[in-house]
Design an enzyme around this catalytic site. Structure first.
Site, PDB file in Angstrom:
ATOM      1  CE1 TYR A 140      -6.482  63.175  50.833  1.00 18.28           C
ATOM      2  CE2 TYR A 140      -8.633  63.724  51.773  1.00 18.28           C
ATOM      3  CZ  TYR A 140      -7.680  62.780  51.406  1.00 18.28           C
ATOM      4  OH  TYR A 140      -7.933  61.446  51.617  1.00 18.28           O
ATOM      5  CE  LYS A 144      -7.556  60.236  47.878  1.00 14.91           C
ATOM      6  NZ  LYS A 144      -6.660  59.053  47.787  1.00 14.91           N
TER       7      LYS A 144
END
Length: 337
Positions: A140, A144
């Site tokens: 994640y 990102k």
């Protein structure tokens, strides 16, 4: 009035963005994979589609005046490819669709996790003072970070972009984090990692949405906020133990009284990361090394850059937010039971 598209409008922050934009008189359309009756109630148009589908994204952005790109694949663990498709490929598709349709403004919801560096603390700094993390083993955070870099690099005279990094969003309407924490606390399965004395920031949901609206109001080619990233929070750092237990108390869940040392939790995280994919165990990995580092490390930020460049000032204090959460959760059986 503008026509604004919100990606992931059915989620926790997405609904707050849609609600606030409608209240401000805008025509709002949400692009997401499912259908959400609450958005129909708000008068928000819905387009079902996948961010990884460039044609679907380009079609959704036709005639749009601004995009709030909020959708992302979150979570502590999973295959890197699934995160890359949603967060990197999906964001690039949004950027390409903005270009193709002449959309002039993009507000991107990022995360402070893009600056994660093991147990290195971040204390009272702005985004321009903290580099991107190294060895972001959590998919994640890693994806990102790639997506945020792409968004900021895309900023130019035709497309103004800004990235906001809200820290730990909470409040009424959360159907993910708080219900899970409360369920674990009631089952006696929630542990503090470390002694819980590390100061951490958090963001009440209305403040997180307000930061997006403030940035949107100021965003234009050449604006002070264009092409930049900003940490967003309530600006009220608390010890992790105090924050967690006050949130649990607001939803009538027992306080966390037991803990694991950093070393023990880190070893458990490493074992979980190995066993879950190896044995193809169902469900989400209960603990990872990245999560342990996040839970034990001070993370609180300066709101001065956001105040200076687009006027962000948190309107709802933690105390008032907790009161609102308490009132809301008493009517929400998913949190109180």
């Amino acid at each position: 009035m503008m026509k604004i598209l919100v990606t992931g409008g059915g989620g926790f922050l997405g609904q707050a963005l849609c609600r606030g934009l409608v209240a401000r008189g805008h025509e709002v359309v949400s692009f997401q994979r499912g259908d959400y009756p609450v958005l129909h109630t708000l008068g928000v148009g819905q387009i079902r589609g996948d961010l990884a589908d460039p044609q679907a994204v380009r079609h959704a952005l036709a005639g749009i005046d601004a995009v709030f790109h909020n959708a992302a694949k979150a979570g502590a663990w999973g295959s890197y490819d699934s995160y890359h498709q949603a967060n990197v490929v999906g964001t690039q598709n949004v950027l390409d669709a903005c270009r193709a349709n002449g959309v002039p403004r993009l507000i991107y919801t990022s995360t402070p996790s893009v600056t994660h560096r093991a147990t290195n603390p971040v204390e009272g700094l702005g985004a321009d003072e903290v580099p991107y993390g190294e060895d972001l083993r959590a998919p994640y955070a890693a994806t990102k970070a790639i997506a945020e870099r792409a968004v900021l690099a895309a900023n130019d005279a035709q497309l103004a972009t800004v990235a906001l990094r809200p820290r730990l969003i909470w409040g009424p309407g959360d159907n993910h984090l708080l219900p899970r924490l409360a369920a674990r606390a009631r089952a006696g399965r929630l542990r503090m990692v470390g002694d819980g004395s590390n100061l951490v920031d958090s963001t009440y949901i209305d403040n997180a949405a307000q930061a997006h609206f403030d940035a949107f109001a100021h965003l234009a080619p050449g604006a002070a906020c264009a092409g930049k990233a900003y940490f967003i929070s309530n600006g009220e750092p608390l010890p992790m133990r105090e924050l967690l237990n006050r949130l649990l108390a607001a939803v009538d869940a027992p306080a966390v009284t037991r803990s694991l040392s950093f070393k023990t939790a880190y070893r458990i995280g490493a074992v979980c990361e190995t066993l879950w994919p190896l044995l193809r165990l169902p469900g989400e990995v209960p603990l990872t090394r990245f999560l342990v580092e996040q839970l034990c490390t001070p993370h609180w930020y300066s709101m001065e850059p956001a105040r200076r460049d687009f006027g962000y000032v948190p309107q709802i204090s933690i105390e008032e937010g907790l009161q609102r959460l308490r009132s809301s959760s008493s009517r929400d059986i998913s949190i109180t039971r």
